[in-house]
Design a protein around this motif. Structure first.
Motif, PDB file in Angstrom:
ATOM      1  N   VAL A 223     -15.633  48.803   5.977  1.00 55.69           N
ATOM      2  CA  VAL A 223     -15.549  49.788   7.220  1.00 55.69           C
ATOM      3  C   VAL A 223     -14.477  50.559   6.732  1.00 55.69           C
ATOM      4  CG1 VAL A 223     -15.031  50.040   9.365  1.00 55.69           C
ATOM      5  CG2 VAL A 223     -16.530  48.274   8.920  1.00 55.69           C
ATOM      6  N   PHE A 224     -13.370  50.229   6.140  1.00 56.67           N
ATOM      7  CA  PHE A 224     -12.149  50.976   6.094  1.00 56.67           C
ATOM      8  C   PHE A 224     -11.894  51.348   4.697  1.00 56.67           C
ATOM      9  CE2 PHE A 224     -11.032  48.329   9.889  1.00 56.67           C
ATOM     10  CZ  PHE A 224     -11.057  49.243  10.937  1.00 56.67           C
ATOM     11  N   LYS A 225     -12.708  50.875   3.831  1.00 60.60           N
ATOM     12  CA  LYS A 225     -12.676  51.119   2.360  1.00 60.60           C
ATOM     13  C   LYS A 225     -11.372  50.509   1.954  1.00 60.60           C
ATOM     14  CE  LYS A 225     -16.572  53.182   2.690  1.00 60.60           C
ATOM     15  NZ  LYS A 225     -17.763  52.517   2.387  1.00 60.60           N
ATOM     16  N   ASP A 226     -10.506  51.814   1.321  1.00 60.23           N
ATOM     17  CA  ASP A 226      -9.103  51.230   0.851  1.00 60.23           C
ATOM     18  C   ASP A 226      -7.903  51.316   2.000  1.00 60.23           C
ATOM     19  OD1 ASP A 226     -10.240  50.819  -1.560  1.00 60.23           O
ATOM     20  OD2 ASP A 226      -9.951  52.886  -2.107  1.00 60.23           O
ATOM     21  N   ALA A 227      -8.315  51.683   3.084  1.00 57.06           N
ATOM     22  CA  ALA A 227      -7.285  51.641   4.115  1.00 57.06           C
ATOM     23  C   ALA A 227      -7.109  50.358   4.831  1.00 57.06           C
ATOM     24  CB  ALA A 227      -7.735  52.689   5.263  1.00 57.06           C
ATOM     25  N   SER A 228      -5.912  50.164   5.341  1.00 54.60           N
ATOM     26  CA  SER A 228      -5.603  49.111   5.930  1.00 54.60           C
ATOM     27  C   SER A 228      -5.771  48.850   7.266  1.00 54.60           C
ATOM     28  CB  SER A 228      -3.992  48.843   5.703  1.00 54.60           C
ATOM     29  OG  SER A 228      -3.642  48.695   4.179  1.00 54.60           O
ATOM     30  N   PRO A 229      -6.429  48.073   7.832  1.00 57.49           N
ATOM     31  CA  PRO A 229      -6.736  47.935   9.164  1.00 57.49           C
ATOM     32  C   PRO A 229      -5.371  47.414  10.050  1.00 57.49           C
ATOM     33  CG  PRO A 229      -7.691  45.883   8.213  1.00 57.49           C
ATOM     34  CD  PRO A 229      -7.268  46.911   7.133  1.00 57.49           C
ATOM     35  N   THR A 230      -5.525  47.524  11.274  1.00 60.95           N
ATOM     36  CA  THR A 230      -4.355  47.000  12.057  1.00 60.95           C
ATOM     37  C   THR A 230      -4.579  45.757  12.276  1.00 60.95           C
ATOM     38  OG1 THR A 230      -5.627  47.551  14.285  1.00 60.95           O
ATOM     39  CG2 THR A 230      -4.329  49.418  13.406  1.00 60.95           C
ATOM     40  N   ALA A 231      -3.709  44.988  12.924  1.00 60.51           N
ATOM     41  CA  ALA A 231      -3.683  43.626  13.286  1.00 60.51           C
ATOM     42  C   ALA A 231      -4.869  43.381  14.455  1.00 60.51           C
ATOM     43  CB  ALA A 231      -2.322  43.101  13.903  1.00 60.51           C
ATOM     44  N   ARG A 232      -4.719  44.319  15.487  1.00 57.61           N
ATOM     45  CA  ARG A 232      -5.978  44.189  16.233  1.00 57.61           C
ATOM     46  C   ARG A 232      -7.467  44.306  15.608  1.00 57.61           C
ATOM     47  NH1 ARG A 232      -6.679  47.624  21.944  1.00 57.61           N
ATOM     48  NH2 ARG A 232      -8.809  46.819  22.512  1.00 57.61           N
ATOM     49  N   GLN A 233      -7.294  45.486  14.882  1.00 60.36           N
ATOM     50  CA  GLN A 233      -8.868  45.507  14.058  1.00 60.36           C
ATOM     51  C   GLN A 233      -9.204  44.283  13.310  1.00 60.36           C
ATOM     52  OE1 GLN A 233      -7.574  49.250  11.923  1.00 60.36           O
ATOM     53  NE2 GLN A 233      -9.086  50.444  13.494  1.00 60.36           N
ATOM     54  N   ILE A 264     -16.981  53.874  16.454  1.00 60.10           N
ATOM     55  CA  ILE A 264     -17.450  52.598  17.249  1.00 60.10           C
ATOM     56  C   ILE A 264     -16.623  51.424  16.738  1.00 60.10           C
ATOM     57  CG2 ILE A 264     -19.262  50.936  17.742  1.00 60.10           C
ATOM     58  CD1 ILE A 264     -21.429  53.233  17.132  1.00 60.10           C
ATOM     59  N   SER A 265     -15.870  50.756  17.671  1.00 60.80           N
ATOM     60  CA  SER A 265     -15.064  49.717  17.116  1.00 60.80           C
ATOM     61  C   SER A 265     -15.888  48.235  16.996  1.00 60.80           C
ATOM     62  CB  SER A 265     -13.779  49.255  18.378  1.00 60.80           C
ATOM     63  OG  SER A 265     -14.629  48.895  19.536  1.00 60.80           O
ATOM     64  N   PHE A 266     -15.154  47.406  16.417  1.00 58.42           N
ATOM     65  CA  PHE A 266     -15.836  46.353  16.256  1.00 58.42           C
ATOM     66  C   PHE A 266     -16.314  45.525  17.518  1.00 58.42           C
ATOM     67  CE2 PHE A 266     -12.908  46.145  12.540  1.00 58.42           C
ATOM     68  CZ  PHE A 266     -14.141  46.138  11.573  1.00 58.42           C
ATOM     69  N   ASP A 267     -15.270  45.691  18.638  1.00 59.25           N
ATOM     70  CA  ASP A 267     -15.695  45.072  19.794  1.00 59.25           C
ATOM     71  C   ASP A 267     -16.841  45.751  20.566  1.00 59.25           C
ATOM     72  OD1 ASP A 267     -14.222  42.913  19.620  1.00 59.25           O
ATOM     73  OD2 ASP A 267     -12.704  43.624  21.201  1.00 59.25           O
ATOM     74  N   ALA A 268     -17.002  47.101  20.224  1.00 59.59           N
ATOM     75  CA  ALA A 268     -18.220  48.018  20.866  1.00 59.59           C
ATOM     76  C   ALA A 268     -19.425  47.520  20.196  1.00 59.59           C
ATOM     77  CB  ALA A 268     -17.854  49.318  20.733  1.00 59.59           C
ATOM     78  N   TYR A 269     -19.235  47.185  18.884  1.00 62.23           N
ATOM     79  CA  TYR A 269     -20.306  46.899  18.221  1.00 62.23           C
ATOM     80  C   TYR A 269     -20.987  45.467  18.734  1.00 62.23           C
ATOM     81  CZ  TYR A 269     -23.575  46.025  14.216  1.00 62.23           C
ATOM     82  OH  TYR A 269     -24.486  45.782  13.510  1.00 62.23           O
ATOM     83  N   ARG A 270     -20.012  44.468  18.772  1.00 60.69           N
ATOM     84  CA  ARG A 270     -20.551  43.240  19.425  1.00 60.69           C
ATOM     85  C   ARG A 270     -21.176  43.403  20.810  1.00 60.69           C
ATOM     86  NH1 ARG A 270     -15.631  39.380  20.065  1.00 60.69           N
ATOM     87  NH2 ARG A 270     -17.135  38.073  20.659  1.00 60.69           N
ATOM     88  N   ARG A 271     -20.734  44.100  21.487  1.00 59.98           N
ATOM     89  CA  ARG A 271     -21.248  44.401  22.886  1.00 59.98           C
ATOM     90  C   ARG A 271     -22.738  44.945  22.785  1.00 59.98           C
ATOM     91  NH1 ARG A 271     -15.972  46.169  24.205  1.00 59.98           N
ATOM     92  NH2 ARG A 271     -16.391  48.358  24.099  1.00 59.98           N
TER      93      ARG A 271
END
Length: 936
Positions: A223-233, A264-271
């Motif tokens: 999803v983020f390629k080389d970028a770092s996700p946040t703790a929440r992500q 679209i966030s991970f949680d939105a995708y889960r919904r």
């Protein structure tokens, strides 16, 4: 011994305009397999550094432990040799192909060539090998036929070292045997959903779902390629990966969707996964998970690129690999639109695209072929995809007027897609034009030796004929016959025999009892009964078929000759040589007259007749016939053709049985070397020839070479054939004999006792192989001085051999000789001497005066006279025996030395005018020679 395995029994029939058909044959060769200019090129052609056809590397996070284990499998020592094969197996979508591809790219510099092979079926493996030939010798390959291209690739791999072949998506491990068994210069790696069926010699790696941390990392990287996700992500990604079961394919496709829809966030995708779109998903856990993902993805694609969704539903019905862009481009469609649609599917990780062809994961296809309730939006889209797939194949094979008809290469390319359409045909779904294509493709596979692969094609064709022409139309009956033949070729006698029986009954009713098609059905059914071991039904049916063919076709029609040959084969299988031999003789004479002296059927008949002479112990007729047939095979088929090697092995075995070791051993050594090169180190034919060579060494008294060779052969038979296969038992029996000859009774006796018990269970109490093993066990008991067990076993074996083999068969004479020797050892000369005299007279008549077995009998009779105090008869017999041993065996052979020792001792006894023979007389008991491996 090689036999005509019901030659032409499974006749593939065809009717109607444009139909084609062929007889079932063991090997089909058309033209020169390799033209003269290419015969010696494989060893001279080098692959450029880094040559491969690997797909592009894909993201593979984690799996480091599995990669290291795979490396160990393909480079470690395994049972004393470098491991040449390995397999990765696990559920569909678990990442087997990704792991193999990642391994190949990581270790690319360690191999001279890496070739990615579609391992789904034998014909698709061959297609991948033809692409290797096209890569290495493109100019020659462009003019060569498919058989020649495959042969060239096999020869190149046999000559060059350090390559890696990756067989992807193997459905049947046995399909790899022609390659793993013959090609030893490199490494073989397979991926498969199959967890069983792999040889013990092939280490396997079971692949499971991703580690939770690896699954989360992979999802974030996608999803983020080389970028770092946040703790929440990261926390949301972990929760989503749990929802997806840490299933690699699901992680990959969810990540691709989120990468294309960054808002679209991970949680939105889960919904969305939990919405009403997911409620109708059916199937396995993996299929339900993927159906939920694809419902979300397809809805997004439907809005962005409807053509991409159509393309995906079309590809779902074709073979999963090598779906060319041109096949997916209907007339009037802009190729650029197809390219854009393919790009969209690739971006969402729904397909893999090479630029000219795409591949769809098998699990994706499974779900897309099922009806999907997509919230009321085109619920029958899967059937519309099916219709487009059918039209795409038909358009490729039925060109508009004025355009060229498809070439053989085009047929080969499209055949996997045709098979896929036939295998996935919805119930009651018919397409008349496609049924014709199914029929042609089925016959092409049959001609290429892949009859079993044609089962779905014949099933689809049969359904079409039954609907359009009716259940008993001659064309319908032809297709039903062909389907039964395909079932039999696939080893599925449980479906083949009832279908043959039904077809025969219908042909008798519709076409009459003596119609040629009815006779062919009867012949085929008899052959299937025979293949199932039901000779009680096979033989009467063969007899009736032959009588009717003689009446309808005439005594010398090729079909009549085939029936006569098949009946002779059935008689031989039943042990009835008295009826098999005259029938084989008549068939050979008629084939020579009708089909010519060098016709393949004539050569096969000649080999069959020689084999049955050999089985009857008539080496005087078997050997010249083998020699003639070998010369003709060498001239017509070539020096290393499998049929040539087979008859060379048979001739060498006949030489050995005749005691002519000076011709047997060199011929067997050369044949073993050729088998290893052509068939591979572990092929059953190679093992059979190696077994025969070991026996020849044994017969020559060279136990230091015989025993290690037999031990290695037994180990290979156990691995390749299984612990209780008749070939394994024969080889184990021969090893026990060699232990006996070496005086190692502590190893010989337990091995023979176990072998006898297994023979009785597998072969039956009165089978010739069982009796051979019983005879050998009795002889070993005798050697150990255990006459209480030896004599009754010899008596029982002799009685059964007289009943089964006849009174003058060489094996019966061996039993009679050995029983007489046991009587001598027990001091019962009144029974021993007449038995030895009768045995010697019969061996002189059957084997000749100088055959090693005749010399053994003569020596044993002299020893019995000596033991009885009759030196006036013993000495001349010893003298004659010694002179013949020196001429036949040589001056230093152990049996010659024994004979010389016996003569010297009895002369001393005569001078001293002893009344009894010197204690410890060596009766010269032979190791029974009839345990010869019967070559396949």
């Amino acid at each position: 011994m090689s036999t005509d395995d019901g030659q032409s029994r499974l006749r593939i029939e065809a009717a109607g305009q444009g139909s084609i058909a062929a007889q079932r044959i063991r090997n089909a060769y058309t033209g020169d397999v390799l033209p003269a200019e290419a015969l010696h090129t494989p060893e001279k052609v080098s692959a450029a550094p880094g040559t491969s056809n690997l797909p592009p590397a894909t993201l593979c996070l984690g799996r480091e432990e599995e990669l290291a284990q795979l490396r160990r499998i393909l480079s470690s020592q395994h049972e004393g040799a470098i491991t040449q094969s390995g397999a990765v197996h696990g559920l569909g979508g678990i990442g087997k192909s990704t792991l193999a591809l990642h391994y190949a790219h990581r270790h690319r510099d360690d191999y001279t060539l890496i070739w990615w092979i579609n391992g789904a079926s034998p014909d698709e493996i061959e297609t991948s090998l033809t692409s290797l030939t096209h890569t290495l010798v493109p100019g020659w390959a462009a003019k060569a036929d498919r058989v020649a291209q495959v042969a060239w690739a096999m020869q190149w791999l046999a000559w060059h070292p350090d390559w890696l072949l990756i067989y992807d998506n193997v459905d049947n491990p046995d399909a790899l045997t022609p390659y793993t068994g013959a090609l030893h210069q490199g490494r073989h790696l397979a991926t498969s959903r199959r967890t069983t069926g792999w040889p013990d010699s092939v280490p396997t790696l079971t692949l499971g779902n991703l580690d939770p941390d690896d699954a989360t990392t992979l999802l974030c990287r996608l999803v983020f390629k080389d970028a770092s996700p946040t703790a929440r992500q990261q926390a949301e990604a972990r929760a989503l990966s749990v929802e997806l079961g840490h299933f690699p394919l699901a992680i990959k496709q969810a990540g691709a969707y989120l990468a294309q829809n960054r808002g679209i966030s991970f949680d939105a995708y889960r919904r969305r996964l939990d919405s009403k779109l997911a409620k109708t998903a059916h199937g396995s856990d993996a299929e339900r998970t993927l159906a939920r993902i694809w419902n979300v993805t397809l809805h997004a694609l439907e809005k962005a690129d409807p053509l991409a969704v159509e393309l995906l539903h079309t590809a779902a019905w074709l073979a999963p690999d090598d779906i060319s862009h041109s096949l997916l481009t209907p007339p009037g469609t802009d190729p650029d639109d197809i390219a854009e649609a393919t790009g969209a599917l690739t971006a969402y990780s729904m397909v893999t695209d090479t630029g000219t062809a795409l591949s769809v994961h098998r699990l994706v296809q499974t779900v897309l072929r099922a009806p999907q309730n997509t919230d009321g939006i085109q619920p029958l889209r899967h059937l519309q995809g099916r219709e487009r797939a059918e039209q795409a194949v038909l358009h490729s094979l039925i060109p508009p007027p004025g355009q060229d008809i498809p070439t053989e290469d085009q047929w080969d390319t499209l055949t996997p897609h045709i098979v896929a359409l036939a295998a996935t045909r919805p119930p009651k779904h018919h397409n008349a034009s496609l049924a014709i294509v199914y029929k042609i493709a089925g016959h092409r596979l049959h001609l290429q030796g892949h009859t079993a692969r044609a089962v779905p094609l014949y099933e689809a064709t049969l359904a079409q004929h039954e609907q359009v022409q009716g259940n008993t139309h001659p064309d319908t009956l032809n297709i039903r016959n062909n389907l039964a033949a395909a079932y039999e070729a696939a080893g599925d006698l449980g479906r083949a025999i009832p279908l043959y029986e039904a077809t025969l009954a219908q042909r008798e009713q519709v076409q009459g009892d003596e119609h040629p098609d009815t006779l062919q059905s009867r012949n085929n059914l008899a052959g299937a009964y025979e293949a199932a071991g039901d000779l009680g039904r096979a033989i009467p049916l063969h007899e009736a078929t032959l009588a009717q063919r003689e009446k309808v076709r005439g005594h010398t029609h090729p079909e009549t000759l085939t029936s006569r040959n098949n009946l002779a084969y059935a008689y031989r299988a039943a042990g009835d040589l008295g009826r098999a031999i005259p029938l084989y003789e008549a068939t050979l004479a008629q084939r020579e007259q009708v089909q010519g002296d060098e016709h393949p059927d004539t050569l096969q008949s000649r080999n069959n007749l020689a084999s049955v002479y050999y089985a009857a112990g008539d080496l005087g007729r078997a050997i010249p016939l083998y020699e003639t047939a070998l010369a003709q095979y060498e001239q017509g088929q070539g020096d290393e053709h499998p049929d040539t090697l087979n008859i060379r092995n048979n001739l060498a075995s006949a030489y050995r049985t005749a005691g002519d070791l000076s011709r047997a051993i060199p011929l067997l050594e050369a044949t073993v070397a050729q088998y290893e090169r052509v068939r591979g180190d572990a092929h059953p034919d190679t093992l059979s020839s190696r077994n025969n060579l070991a026996q020849a060494y044994d017969a020559a008294g060279n136990l230091s070479r015989a025993i290690p060779l037999l031990e290695a052969t037994v180990a290979q038979y156990e691995r390749v054939r299984g612990d209780a296969h008749p070939d394994t038992l024969t080889s184990r029996n021969n090893l026990a004999q060699a232990y006996d000859a070496a005086g190692n009774l502590s190893r010989a006796i337990p091995l023979l006792e176990a072998t006898v018990a297994q023979y009785e269970r597998v072969r039956g109490d009165a089978h010739p192989d069982t009796l051979t093993s019983c005879n050998n066990l009795a002889s070993v008991y005798y050697a150990a001085g255990d006459l209480e067990r030896a004599i009754p076993l010899h008596e029982a074996t002799l009685a059964q051999r007289e009943k089964v083999r006849g009174h003058t068969h060489p094996e019966t004479l061996t039993s009679r000789n050995n029983l007489a020797g046991a009587y001598c050892a027990a001091g019962d000369l009144e029974r021993a001497i007449p038995l030895l005299e009768a045995t010697l007279a019969q061996r002189e008549k059957v084997r000749g005066h100088t055959h090693p077995e005749t010399l053994t009998s003569r020596n044993n009779l002299a020893a019995a006279y000596e033991a009885a105090g009759d030196l006036s008869r013993a000495i001349p017999l010893y003298e004659a025996t010694l002179a013949q041993y020196e001429r036949v065996r040589g001056h230093t052979h152990p049996e010659t030395l024994t004979s010389r020792n016996n003569l010297a001792r009895v002369r001393v006894a005569a001078v001293q005018q002893l009344d009894t023979a010197t204690p410890g007389t060596d009766l010269g008991r032979q190791p029974p020679p009839e345990a010869t491996e019967r070559s396949v």
